[in-house]
Design a protein around this motif. Sequence first.
Motif, PDB file in Angstrom:
ATOM      1  N   TRP A  96       0.895  -1.179   0.000  1.00 10.58           N
ATOM      2  CA  TRP A  96       0.000   0.000   0.000  1.00 10.58           C
ATOM      3  C   TRP A  96       0.918   1.209   0.000  1.00 10.58           C
ATOM      4  CZ3 TRP A  96      -5.480   0.084   2.031  1.00 10.58           C
ATOM      5  CH2 TRP A  96      -6.012   1.382   2.003  1.00 10.58           C
ATOM      6  N   ALA A  97       0.748   2.099  -0.947  1.00 13.74           N
ATOM      7  CA  ALA A  97       1.554   3.322  -1.009  1.00 13.74           C
ATOM      8  C   ALA A  97       0.667   4.530  -0.729  1.00 13.74           C
ATOM      9  CB  ALA A  97       2.224   3.463  -2.368  1.00 13.74           C
ATOM     10  N   ASP A  98       1.085   5.355   0.225  1.00 15.02           N
ATOM     11  CA  ASP A  98       0.368   6.575   0.574  1.00 15.02           C
ATOM     12  C   ASP A  98       1.226   7.765   0.166  1.00 15.02           C
ATOM     13  OD1 ASP A  98      -1.769   8.065   1.706  1.00 15.02           O
ATOM     14  OD2 ASP A  98      -0.597   8.364   3.527  1.00 15.02           O
ATOM     15  N   LEU A  99       0.727   8.555  -0.770  1.00 11.15           N
ATOM     16  CA  LEU A  99       1.502   9.656  -1.341  1.00 11.15           C
ATOM     17  C   LEU A  99       1.226  10.961  -0.611  1.00 11.15           C
ATOM     18  CD1 LEU A  99       0.900   8.866  -5.148  1.00 11.15           C
ATOM     19  CD2 LEU A  99       2.696   7.978  -3.626  1.00 11.15           C
ATOM     20  N   GLY A 100       2.289  11.742  -0.386  1.00  7.08           N
ATOM     21  CA  GLY A 100       2.130  12.985   0.355  1.00  7.08           C
ATOM     22  C   GLY A 100       1.597  12.696   1.750  1.00  7.08           C
ATOM     23  N   GLN A 146      11.328  16.709   5.032  1.00  3.26           N
ATOM     24  CA  GLN A 146      12.209  15.907   5.890  1.00  3.26           C
ATOM     25  C   GLN A 146      11.703  15.806   7.329  1.00  3.26           C
ATOM     26  OE1 GLN A 146      14.998  14.266   4.919  1.00  3.26           O
ATOM     27  NE2 GLN A 146      14.828  14.903   2.783  1.00  3.26           N
ATOM     28  N   ARG A 147      11.140  16.878   7.841  1.00  3.32           N
ATOM     29  CA  ARG A 147      10.669  16.866   9.234  1.00  3.32           C
ATOM     30  C   ARG A 147       9.435  15.977   9.391  1.00  3.32           C
ATOM     31  NH1 ARG A 147       9.682  22.814  10.989  1.00  3.32           N
ATOM     32  NH2 ARG A 147       8.528  22.732   9.027  1.00  3.32           N
ATOM     33  N   LYS A 148       8.532  16.055   8.409  1.00  2.96           N
ATOM     34  CA  LYS A 148       7.353  15.193   8.457  1.00  2.96           C
ATOM     35  C   LYS A 148       7.752  13.738   8.265  1.00  2.96           C
ATOM     36  CE  LYS A 148       4.124  18.780   6.954  1.00  2.96           C
ATOM     37  NZ  LYS A 148       3.192  19.244   5.904  1.00  2.96           N
ATOM     38  N   ALA A 149       8.730  13.507   7.393  1.00  2.83           N
ATOM     39  CA  ALA A 149       9.228  12.142   7.193  1.00  2.83           C
ATOM     40  C   ALA A 149       9.818  11.588   8.489  1.00  2.83           C
ATOM     41  CB  ALA A 149      10.262  12.115   6.076  1.00  2.83           C
ATOM     42  N   LEU A 175       9.715   7.063   2.415  1.00  3.99           N
ATOM     43  CA  LEU A 175      10.549   7.575   1.330  1.00  3.99           C
ATOM     44  C   LEU A 175      10.462   9.092   1.350  1.00  3.99           C
ATOM     45  CD1 LEU A 175       9.564   5.126  -1.574  1.00  3.99           C
ATOM     46  CD2 LEU A 175      11.499   4.961   0.018  1.00  3.99           C
ATOM     47  N   SER A 176      11.555   9.738   1.713  1.00  2.00           N
ATOM     48  CA  SER A 176      11.560  11.197   1.792  1.00  2.00           C
ATOM     49  C   SER A 176      12.065  11.775   0.474  1.00  2.00           C
ATOM     50  CB  SER A 176      12.431  11.670   2.960  1.00  2.00           C
ATOM     51  OG  SER A 176      12.325  13.071   3.115  1.00  2.00           O
ATOM     52  N   GLN A 177      11.226  11.627  -0.553  1.00  2.04           N
ATOM     53  CA  GLN A 177      11.548  12.103  -1.897  1.00  2.04           C
ATOM     54  C   GLN A 177      10.289  12.649  -2.543  1.00  2.04           C
ATOM     55  OE1 GLN A 177      13.338   7.899  -2.576  1.00  2.04           O
ATOM     56  NE2 GLN A 177      14.199   9.151  -4.221  1.00  2.04           N
TER      57      GLN A 177
END
Length: 210
Positions: A71-75, A105-108, A125-127
């Motif tokens: 499962w991928a969650d974007l943003g 980066q901080r939210k990641a 994934l912080s990208q």
Amino acid sequence: MTGANEASFAEDFNVSRETIERLHRYEVLLRKWNPAINLVSPQTLTDVWGRHFRDSAQIFDLAKTPDAKIWADLGAGGGFPGLVVAILAAEKQPSLSVTLVESDQRKAAFLMTVGRELGLHTRVLSQRIEAIPPLGADILSARALAPLSKLLEFAERHLKPGGTALFPKGAKWREELSEAQKSWSFDVACHASVTDSEATVLEISGVSRV
């Protein structure tokens, strides 16, 4: 002591005391980190269980894909719906891995902290979404991220063939749907939101450009 919101959540989504405890620990971390990095609007913290947990849990319930592996969650932001999905999956679908994509980066760092402290099957994934190699996700979600046309661009890239996207949308969802259909071909089912009478969750598959 389980509060009213927690009790109704447990009943409505049929989850264990352990899952409720994980959500409570998540809430504590959210309130601790939010003043520094604005994970969610401060006003919504008065109803975390409704505005965020319940709103996210309905997306997990709609997936109905017991064989899904990714499962991928974007943003992913503050983790909605991704972290709630991971918490529910820990009880109901332990083979499911949740990938949280968040360029901030901080939210990641927050997402990684919650995943680690709650023992969740997640990776962060912080990208930027556009820069990540195709994820091959069985299920894709994104909450309050972009217009539907842009989300379909992400879906085309990151969903595996036969995969499903679940996108919660607000009061203007019909306009977004109509606009997206000018450039994209896809199958869609519209599910009424359990938290907002004007909102919906779009269940989308078979995405291709017109």
